[in-house]
Design an enzyme around this catalytic site. Structure first.
Site, PDB file in Angstrom:
ATOM      1  N   TYR A  63      18.167  14.735 -13.733  1.00 16.59           N
ATOM      2  CA  TYR A  63      18.616  14.812 -12.335  1.00 16.59           C
ATOM      3  C   TYR A  63      19.799  15.761 -12.251  1.00 16.59           C
ATOM      4  CZ  TYR A  63      20.775  13.598  -7.915  1.00 16.59           C
ATOM      5  OH  TYR A  63      21.327  13.681  -6.663  1.00 16.59           O
ATOM      6  N   GLU A 119      19.474  19.530  -4.556  1.00 18.33           N
ATOM      7  CA  GLU A 119      19.171  18.458  -5.506  1.00 18.33           C
ATOM      8  C   GLU A 119      17.839  18.750  -6.176  1.00 18.33           C
ATOM      9  OE1 GLU A 119      19.415  13.788  -4.845  1.00 18.33           O
ATOM     10  OE2 GLU A 119      17.477  14.566  -4.215  1.00 18.33           O
TER      11      GLU A 119
END
Ligand SMILES: Nc1ncnc2c1ncn2[C@@H]1O[C@H](COP(=O)(O)OP(=O)(O)O)[C@@H](O)[C@H]1O
Ligand SMILES: [Mg+2]
Length: 376
Positions: A101, A185
């Site tokens: 992530y 993101e």
């Protein structure tokens, strides 16, 4: 304004971040064609502006073009957290070894940017952060220095990502800063069995204040705003639709905000925020009235103006001219105060429109508009 995954993917690709080959379509037949072009096996992905599509059944592997068509048919029209799926992206399947992530967000409270990264990607990052905060690294990024190679190495190291991801971290910073984004993101960023680093999912939030130079994404956004907001935006009005029944027009954001409060205090609910700003012309007044009057929930309109540099007689002239072009269907309560208030009031008195009433105080006007809305 959020971008769709396929738009984020496009930006990533332009900035040299590796992404799977992919195409978008709105039809199941189209999905079959694309799957054929991409080599048969594909991942079919719902294009909606919300996360957790995988868990909701909006991301599925299809073995061949026929299966891709079938899967696309299932996913198109699906509802994911209140978002209807109108299009799907078909992507080449990637042989995932590890999922990470990474994101950059604007940390308004700290007045800086924050890199958030974790070696535990793929799943719900909020859940990882809540249950195992140590697994998520949060590194402030000085906006003036940005993410250099050294900074990227620091972020990767802190999060336990392979050193190889540093290049992507630098490029992703380029997406954030050069595309006017306030958030980027990638979840998951993956390392493939072949050792490549690829972005398999992307979320990009653009800064609304930079919308004027991001026309490229304009059309898709207009389709998702309310029709009144789209109409107001096209007229350059500062308009926000609310849930109530008293339409509100004022000059200056501060005055409009307090007008909302005062109307709410009078037992009615404001139907909108509309700041016509200083130097409001008759055209602005007419445009504003038109937008407000076309909201079926509106039962009365409160025009609250405190004349400063823009004198009240100019505003009154604007209202009178607007009355010539707008078909007024609901009562209008006008409060003019400040610079040239007496002249402004006289102009409206002279026009003597049956649906326009004047009040001398803000509280009195708000109460009157609220009463009209509740009884109308
Ligand atoms: N091109 C792809 N190849 C292989 N697996 C994929 C691909 N795209 C997504 N996935 C898998 O599906 C999961 C969910 O997809 P993702 O795009 O992250 O959607 P969401 O975050 O909305 O659930 C990913 O974590 C990844 O494991
Ligand atoms: Mg994801």
């Amino acid at each position: 304004m959020d971008l769709y995954e396929h738009q984020a993917r496009e930006l990533f690709e332009e900035h040299g971040i590796l992404v799977p080959r992919a195409e978008v379509t709105t039809s199941a037949k189209g999905a079959r064609e694309i799957a054929r072009r991409l080599g048969g096996r594909v991942v079919v992905k719902a294009q909606v502006k919300t996360g957790g599509r995988g868990k909701a059944g909006g991301v599925k592997l299809a073995a061949d073009p026929a299966a891709a068509e079938l899967t696309a048919r299932q996913i198109l029209g699906m509802d994911i957290k209140g978002h209807t799926v109108h299009s799907v992206m078909l992507a080449q399947p990637v042989d995932i070894e590890t999922e990470f992530y990474v994101s950059y967000v604007l940390d308004r409270a700290a007045g800086t940017f924050l890199a958030i990264a974790s070696a535990e990607g793929g799943m719900d990052i909020e859940e990882v952060a809540a249950t195992r905060p140590d697994a998520v690294a949060r590194i402030p990024v000085d906006p003036a220095e940005g993410v250099t190679g050294a900074k990227a190495a620091e972020i990767a190291e802190a999060a336990g990502l392979p050193a190889q991801t540093a290049d992507v971290l630098v490029r992703l910073w380029g997406v954030l800063t050069r595309e006017d984004a306030v958030l980027v993101e990638v979840n998951p960023l993956v390392r493939t069995a072949q050792g490549q680093i690829l972005a398999l999912d992307g979320k990009v939030t653009l800064d609304d204040n930079a919308r004027f130079r991001r026309e490229r994404w304009g059309a898709s956004e207009a389709a998702h705003e309310g029709p009144l907001e789209a109409e107001a935006a096209s007229k350059g009005l500062n308009y926000v639709k609310l849930d109530g029944e008293v339409g509100i027009i004022g000059n200056g954001a501060g005055l409009v905000m307090s007008t909302l409060d005062v109307v709410a205090g009078c037992g009615a609910r404001p139907a909108n925020f509309l700041d016509i700003g200083g130097g409001a012309s008759a055209q602005t007044m007419a445009d504003g009235l038109n937008v407000i009057l076309s909201d079926p929930a509106v039962r009365s309109v409160f025009v609250n103006v405190f004349g400063g540099i823009t004198a009240c007689d100019a505003v009154a002239d604007g209202i009178v001219k607007a009355l010539d072009t707008v078909r007024l269907t609901k009562p209008l309560v006008v409060r003019l105060d400040g610079n040239n208030a007496a002249r402004g009031r006289a102009i409206l008195d002279e026009r003597a429109h049956p649906l326009v009433q004047q009040a001398t105080t803000m509280d009195g006007a708000a109460q009157h508009a609220a009463d009209l809305a509740v009884s109308h």
